[in-house]
Design a protein around this motif. Sequence first.
Motif, PDB file in Angstrom:
ATOM      1  N   VAL A  26      95.717  70.324  69.696  1.00 35.98           N
ATOM      2  CA  VAL A  26      96.857  71.126  69.260  1.00 35.98           C
ATOM      3  C   VAL A  26      96.828  71.314  67.737  1.00 35.98           C
ATOM      4  O   VAL A  26      97.416  72.259  67.230  1.00 35.98           O
ATOM      5  N   VAL A  76      97.296  74.946  73.170  1.00 37.75           N
ATOM      6  CA  VAL A  76      98.718  74.820  73.515  1.00 37.75           C
ATOM      7  C   VAL A  76      98.949  75.287  74.948  1.00 37.75           C
ATOM      8  O   VAL A  76      99.704  74.662  75.711  1.00 37.75           O
ATOM      9  N   LEU A  88     103.042  69.930  67.896  1.00 35.87           N
ATOM     10  CA  LEU A  88     103.620  71.164  68.428  1.00 35.87           C
ATOM     11  C   LEU A  88     104.673  71.742  67.486  1.00 35.87           C
ATOM     12  O   LEU A  88     104.756  72.963  67.306  1.00 35.87           O
ATOM     13  N   GLY A 144     102.476  74.429  66.064  1.00 39.52           N
ATOM     14  CA  GLY A 144     102.774  75.432  67.085  1.00 39.52           C
ATOM     15  C   GLY A 144     103.952  76.318  66.758  1.00 39.52           C
ATOM     16  O   GLY A 144     103.870  77.539  66.850  1.00 39.52           O
ATOM     17  N   SER A 165     104.529  76.545  72.655  1.00 34.66           N
ATOM     18  CA  SER A 165     104.833  75.284  71.974  1.00 34.66           C
ATOM     19  C   SER A 165     106.244  74.829  72.308  1.00 34.66           C
ATOM     20  O   SER A 165     106.476  73.644  72.576  1.00 34.66           O
TER      21      SER A 165
END
Length: 184
Positions: free
Chosen positions: A106, A118, A147, A151, A163
């Motif tokens: 990630v 992801v 994340l 993300g 995410s």
Amino acid sequence: MAFCGEYWKLAVGSRLTDVNKQTVICIKLWLLLERHLGMNSGTDQDEGNFSTLPLIERLGHKLWKARLHGYQELNPLFTKAAGGGADIDDSITIFWRDASLFGDYVWDSNVVPHEQAVAALESLLKNVGLPPRIDLKTAMSNWIPALVEKGLASSRAMTKNKSMECILLICSFDESITESVQLV
């Protein structure tokens, strides 16, 4: 260039006076000689077929295209395991047991493989679920910060949405939600 010039004179003769044509012919001859003598500049290996490498090697490969292929292969692997219950394959539970693996995925520096990483995590969370005897706190401490920082800050809408979905799925596994809130 002298080396190329000698071969050029042998192959074509000295009738051509245009420098661009000479250069093109020299380059073509050089590539032909490279191919004939088995010299490799490394570009074939870098652009090669990554499907021959084992999945774990592709997931940690230095080239983003190899990592992309690896992340894309994880989605069908997790989809096949959907509803497997207690008899989930060890090749899948390794991603739960060693949560730092997906934590690294990630954090991928390239946006294209990052998006697929992801998506693969989302597929793991949705299709496989939480296996028994897994330390959720370790997975949460590896995945949620990655994340949130990487993300949700992404410039790609799909990465942001996936995410957020992953964070919500991880939080749904947490019984007290306190740990999840602290990590976010």
